[in-house]
Design an enzyme around this catalytic site. Structure first.
Site, short mmCIF file in Angstrom:
data_model
loop_
_atom_site.label_atom_id
_atom_site.label_comp_id
_atom_site.label_asym_id
_atom_site.label_seq_id
_atom_site.Cartn_x
_atom_site.Cartn_y
_atom_site.Cartn_z
N PRO A 151 32.02 46.91 43.85
CA PRO A 151 30.55 47.23 44.11
C PRO A 151 28.87 45.92 43.29
CG PRO A 151 31.12 48.55 42.47
CD PRO A 151 32.22 47.82 42.81
N GLY B 217 30.96 42.21 44.12
CA GLY B 217 31.53 41.80 44.88
C GLY B 217 32.59 40.51 43.45
N TYR C 179 47.67 48.15 36.89
CA TYR C 179 46.79 46.97 36.40
C TYR C 179 47.17 46.73 35.06
CZ TYR C 179 43.16 48.74 39.48
OH TYR C 179 42.60 49.08 40.76
#
Length: 340
Positions: free
Chosen positions: A213, A215, A61
């Site tokens: 969670p 989307g 990341y």
């Protein structure tokens, strides 16, 4: 609605009893438009004050930026406060900086080097939960787990996790060294984990950590139109956000928002609460850079559904109801779990 400061449901993770709602840090470094380190650090402190104890990052990341940012936050805590945080990081994805291209490396040499580099960026002597971010089929999972067992024996990691692997890989890995957690995408709009992995992890005593969670924010029903996202926002390329599929999925999110209004919550809160109520071993790591979203997400831990409400949500987002695959072809590299 209950007060946001009320602790949510708890789960077991890496030998600890922690709130089921953690915090995913990926968006604090890239993929979702411009980042602001000062804002992210303030959100991390607010999360700790709320009661969040599970922080999830990865070496890929921001090409190390995310771990360095988390390291800055941890350095601002007292030793006791720092010990109270469960830090999870991941290795295995190698990307040219600033690109979405990825190469997977599960070699023993790279696993060791990645662990040492992550420890340095985080400013820690041990990473409590160290995930294999993606699988390289060229490296036998048994060989990889032996390397991780050595790192554990040396005190450099506390527990091992896997992400987006197959049932067979999970079982083989677990036979060599107990796997503490499996991290897969799971939400109302991505339910492929229900085909096998939720039951397999429950059988093996492996915590199931659901990433994305919400989307990728679509389920919050507050996401701007795809064309209005930042130019470097990777959702611009995802099939589920574009064309007819995007229109179809936004309509589902709007129906979720309507239910949320009727039930006295936000759409995001319903989505998070649904995940953590699926199984007694499910946790969520919604990502946010903003304290307002953070507090709303935390409050989801106090929602209790009745059977009729759960049935309504399950029917609205029944498997197959969401249009489009969740990744581009590049995004599928290293993923063994069900493709949808």
């Amino acid at each position: 609605m209950n007060k946001p400061s009320t602790p949510p449901l708890h789960r077991r993770l890496a030998g600890r009893d922690i709130p089921a709602i953690g915090l995913g840090l990926m968006g604090m470094s890239e993929f979702y438009g411009a980042v602001d380190d000062a804002e992210s650090l303030a959100t991390l402190h607010a999360a700790r004050e709320l009661g969040v104890r599970h922080l999830d990052t990865a070496d890929t990341y921001g090409s190390g930026h995310n771990e360095r940012l988390l390291g800055r936050f941890l350095a601002e805590l007292s030793p006791a406060q720092r010990a109270d945080m469960l830090v999870a990081s991941k290795f295995g994805i190698k990307r040219p900086p600033g690109t979405y291209e990825r190469h997977i490396d599960n070699s023993s040499t790279y696993a060791r080097a990645a662990c040492e580099a992550s420890l340095q960026r985080l400013g820690l002597e041990r990473i409590e939960l160290f995930y294999v971010h993606r699988r390289d089929p060229a490296v036998p999972i048994e060989e990889l787990m032996l390397t991780l067992a050595d790192l554990k024996a040396e005190g450099k990691i506390g527990a091992v996790g896997l992400s987006e692997v197959s049932e067979d890989t999970l079982r083989r890995a677990h036979a060599v060294l107990p796997v503490a957690a499996l991290q897969n995408e799971y939400s109302l709009w991505e339910r492929s984990a229900e085909q096998a992995m939720l039951s397999v992890t429950a059988e093996l005593g492996v915590a199931f950590v659901a990433y994305s969670p919400l989307g990728r924010a679509l389920l919050s029903a507050q996401l701007p139109a795809t064309q209005d996202l930042a130019p470097d926002d990777f959702r611009r390329a995802l099939p589920r956000f574009n064309g007819e599929a995007g229109e179809h999925n936004r309509a589902l999110a709007e129906r979720l928002a309507g239910l949320a209004t009727d039930w006295g919550h936000s759409a995001a809160q319903l989505a998070l609460a649904w995940v953590i109520h699926q199984q007694p071993h499910t946790l969520v790591i919604p990502g946010t850079r903003r304290q307002t979203h953070l507090r709303g997400n935390w409050a989801a831990g106090q929602i209790r559904f009745d059977a009729a409400q759960l049935d309504t949500l399950n029917r609205l987002f029944a498997p197959g109801s969401v249009a489009g695959p969740r990744y581009t072809e590049l995004g599928w590299v290293g993923i063994e779990s069900a493709r949808s």
